[in-house]
Structure formats: C-alpha cells, structure tokens
Write an enzyme that holds these catalytic residues in place. Structure first.
Site, PDB file in Angstrom:
ATOM      1  N   SER A 200       0.847  -1.196   0.000  1.00 35.98           N
ATOM      2  CA  SER A 200       0.000   0.000   0.000  1.00 35.98           C
ATOM      3  C   SER A 200       0.881   1.244   0.000  1.00 35.98           C
ATOM      4  CB  SER A 200      -0.871  -0.023   1.258  1.00 35.98           C
ATOM      5  OG  SER A 200      -1.622   1.156   1.336  1.00 35.98           O
ATOM      6  N   GLY A 201       0.555   2.197  -0.869  1.00 37.89           N
ATOM      7  CA  GLY A 201       1.376   3.398  -0.998  1.00 37.89           C
ATOM      8  C   GLY A 201       1.376   4.300   0.223  1.00 37.89           C
ATOM      9  N   HIS A 202       0.175   4.472   0.819  1.00 37.83           N
ATOM     10  CA  HIS A 202       0.090   5.506   1.867  1.00 37.83           C
ATOM     11  C   HIS A 202       0.776   5.124   3.167  1.00 37.83           C
ATOM     12  CE1 HIS A 202      -3.263   4.040   4.536  1.00 37.83           C
ATOM     13  NE2 HIS A 202      -3.545   3.310   3.477  1.00 37.83           N
ATOM     14  N   CYS A 317      -8.585   1.159  12.137  1.00 41.03           N
ATOM     15  CA  CYS A 317      -9.846   0.750  11.508  1.00 41.03           C
ATOM     16  C   CYS A 317     -10.860   0.229  12.516  1.00 41.03           C
ATOM     17  CB  CYS A 317      -9.604  -0.359  10.495  1.00 41.03           C
ATOM     18  SG  CYS A 317      -8.180  -0.129   9.482  1.00 41.03           S
TER      19      CYS A 317
HETATM   20  N1  PLP Z   1      -3.120  -4.841   5.707  1.00 46.57           N
HETATM   21  C1  PLP Z   1      -2.551  -4.309   6.795  1.00 46.57           C
HETATM   22  C2  PLP Z   1      -1.652  -5.149   7.623  1.00 46.57           C
HETATM   23  C3  PLP Z   1      -2.804  -2.980   7.154  1.00 46.57           C
HETATM   24  O1  PLP Z   1      -2.249  -2.469   8.249  1.00 46.57           O
HETATM   25  C4  PLP Z   1      -3.678  -2.219   6.343  1.00 46.57           C
HETATM   26  C5  PLP Z   1      -4.014  -0.826   6.722  1.00 46.57           C
HETATM   27  O2  PLP Z   1      -3.942  -0.438   7.859  1.00 46.57           O
HETATM   28  C6  PLP Z   1      -4.230  -2.818   5.211  1.00 46.57           C
HETATM   29  C7  PLP Z   1      -3.933  -4.124   4.922  1.00 46.57           C
HETATM   30  C8  PLP Z   1      -5.143  -2.055   4.303  1.00 46.57           C
HETATM   31  O3  PLP Z   1      -4.396  -1.149   3.518  1.00 46.57           O
HETATM   32  P1  PLP Z   1      -5.124   0.096   2.830  1.00 46.57           P
HETATM   33  O4  PLP Z   1      -5.401   1.089   3.894  1.00 46.57           O
HETATM   34  O5  PLP Z   1      -4.115   0.598   1.819  1.00 46.57           O
HETATM   35  O6  PLP Z   1      -6.327  -0.425   2.169  1.00 46.57           O
END
Ligand code: PLP
Length: 369
Positions: A200-202, A317
């Site tokens: 993931s970029g961000h 989240c």
């Molecule tokens: N997988 C993990 C381990 C993460 O920590 C996150 C985001 O917190 C994600 C997947 C999801 O990534 P994205 O926010 O780019 O959808």
C-alpha cells in the site's frame, strides 16, 4: 508542535513522492493506452514506475499489478488465489491476527464453502512456523499470512514458512499481506517464494489511493475488474498514473530504518522505567504497542491530543471495538483497554518520543491525584 505518531494508520507524503506526483499530474496527464505522443509519454512513465516498484522487491515488472490500496490487493490475492486453486481443494490457512482486509474475504469464502484454519499467535502476535506446516492438508489451496502485524509489530518468518510449504507441497498458493512490513523489514520475492504479496502506498509516504499486488509469473489470476484490459488484463481501469508515480518515488526513498529503530528502542528503555506502562517487544522497527492498564485508551488519546500528540487506539480501523489482535495474543482486558499503538516513520524525532513519554508520565500523575 505536532507529534504525529500514528504512521501505521497512514503517513504524511514525503517530498520525493510529492514531487513525482506533481510532475506526473503536470507532465504525464495522457492516458497510457492512447497511441499518440501524450499517451506514449504516460505509458513510458507507467513502465518506469512499474520497473522501480518491481526492483524494490526483486520482482519482474510484469509481476506487479497496480491497485487502489492494500485492501484491494489483499482481496484480489485471496479471492483470485482461492478460485485458481479450487480444484486442489477448499482449505485455507491464515491466522487470527490478520488485518480485516484479509479476515473479511476469508469469512466470505467460508460462506461459499471453504474451510479456514486460523492459526493462533504467540504472546507477541507472531505465528509459529511449525504451526503452519502442521496445518497443511492435501486440500490446502491457499495460505495467507501477514509479514508484519499492524498492531504489535510482530514479524512473521514468511520466508521460512514459504520455503518449507513449497518443499512439502509446491501447489499451495501463498499470499503475504506485506502492507505494514514493506520497506520496514527485509522482504523480496527472489528469496521468499510467495505467489502473491500486497502493498500500500500511503503506508510508505506516497499519496493515498494506490497499492500494488505482486503476482508471481505463471500464476494466472482471474480479474476482479473487467474492461479495457489494463495491467495485462488483471485489473481494468485507466491507470492512476500520478498516484503510481508517487508510489514508485516512495519506493525509492530512504525509509531511515536505523533512525526509526533508535527511537523505538529509546521509547522502550524509557517505558521500562515507568511501572504503569507495559509494552509488547517485537522485531518491527516502527510499531510499538503499549498499554497503561487501568487507564482507558480513549481517555489517554484525548489527553495526548490536547498536547498535539497523535497515536492510535490499536488499529485505526477498529473504531470503538476491542482489538481482536490483542485479544488473540492473550492479553488481559484491562491491558487491551489501555492499549495505544505508536507508529513511527522517518519524519519522527527524539522530540516526538520525549513528548509522548512526558505526556504519559503526566497522565499517570493526574490519575493518581
Ligand atoms: N493490511 C494491513 C496489515 C494494514 O495495516 C492495512 C491498513 O492499515 C491494510 C492491509 C489495508 O491497507 P489500505 O489502507 O491501503 O487499504
């Protein structure tokens, strides 16, 4: 002065990434599929960006599929991997401490008749290698295990796991959610024989809205999005070139791991001196899960916010819910309820650490009044 210590939720864009973003917006606005000069320029930028991302992982450019985020990469790997191997079987191995971007697709697959073995972590959130091997069955189609746990910073020995699995059964497809581990702990697809890896970029100082999925050559996934056939038919939709260029630039930027590690070690050394604070000791250089049992995370977060200090209450989240990860590693409720996640990045300094330490000391004093 702001002390942003929530870099596992997201990061501030870095200058390298921001410059690449603006350059692409201003100079590479064509559609990479257009055959005229403006389109060809955009296509060349896309090719360059893909090469950079691939190189970071020791992958081949054609093994990189650009996506919109880590969640999309995880969903694609899991649904496409399960579909691809459904003749082999309908058994999947994962863990109980994965991110929801993995857990939810797995729940969906269970509704469709798959069986999921969710391995339990040890006391730090780490999945024991032997437990994966023991869980293998003849009908195991897919394994999905994260590289670094987003709440504890526990590092999965995915290289050892993938090697041992492939020796025992080369037909099992292996996915790793490398969203938190990418550019933080060593990982490449040359030495680690996974079939899929999500990024993931961000999380690495690129703009939001871009991610990548590594799909090993020879693994033919059925696309989620059908349309113009972009990404070699694996994800249709006009490429988000500016975001992709921003992601590539972030891949090239120095994550300054040594500096981040020093700050984490400093925090642990200082927290050791404060009896009210506990923490989970893990290998990842950028994540520290701490707790003040008897104090509530929300209250601590509000107190910290008044001092311009930003951390998160376990995973960002999980609004309002008790962390499933901290529960699974067996922590007591009062520890979980007082848990905070500190997420470090190259932008942090010792000043940020000092601000957090002194604020938590103050919070403790106020509570004892
Ligand atoms: N997988 C993990 C381990 C993460 O920590 C996150 C985001 O917190 C994600 C997947 C999801 O990534 P994205 O926010 O780019 O959808």
């Amino acid at each position: 002065m702001e002390h942003y210590l929530d870099n596992s939720a997201t990061t501030r864009i870095c200058t390298e990434s921001e410059s690449a973003l603006i350059d692409a917006l201003e100079n590479y606005y064509g559609n990479p599929s257009s055959t005229h000069k403006v389109g060809r320029m955009a296509n060349e930028k896309l090719r360059e960006s893909r090469e950079i991302v691939a190189k970071t992982l020791s992958a081949k450019p054609e093994e990189i599929v650009f996506t919109s985020c880590g969640t999309e990469s995880d969903n694609t790997a899991i649904f496409a991997g399960a579909e691809l191997n459904k003749r082999k079987g309908r058994h999947i191995i994962s863990s109980s401490v994965e991110h929801d971007a993995v857990l939810k697709p797995l729940e969906e697959l269970e509704k469709r008749g798959y069986t999921v073995t969710r391995l339990s972590p040890d006391g730090t959130g780490k999945i024991p290698v032997d437990s994966v091997i023991e869980a293998l069955r003849d009908d195991t189609a897919l394994i999905s295990l994260m590289l670094v746990n987003n709440e504890t910073g526990a590092v999965t020995d995915i290289k050892e796991i993938a090697k041992r699995v492939k020796i025992k059964d080369p037909n099992v497809l292996i996915h790793t959610d490398a969203v938190q581990g990418f550019k933080k702990v060593p990982f490449d697809v040359k030495t680690c024989p996974v079939d899929f890896a999500s990024f993931s970029g961000h999380k690495i100082h690129a703009i939001k809205g871009v991610g990548a999925l590594f799909v090993r050559n020879g693994v033919r996934i059925k696309p989620f999005l059908l349309g113009g056939g972009q990404e070699s038919g694996r994800r249709s939709g006009t490429e988000a070139l500016a975001q992709i260029a921003s992601f590539a630039a972030a891949c090239q930027a120095d994550p300054q791991i040594e500096k981040i590690s020093k700050i984490k070690n400093y925090l642990m050394d200082e927290f050791k001196k404060i009896p009210e604070i506990t923490y989970i000791e893990t290998e990842a250089p950028h994540i520290l899960s701490i707790s003040m049992p008897g104090y509530k995370s929300e209250v601590l977060m509000n107190f910290l916010e008044m001092k311009d200090i930003y951390v998160s209450k376990s995973s960002a989240c999980k609004q309002g819910k008790r962390s499933h990860i901290l529960e699974k590693i067996g922590l007591k409720n009062e520890v979980i309820d007082g848990a905070l996640r500190v997420g470090l990045s190259r932008f942090n300094t010792k000043d940020d650490a000092d601000a957090l330490i002194s604020a938590l000391k103050e919070a403790r004093k106020l509570a004892h009044r």
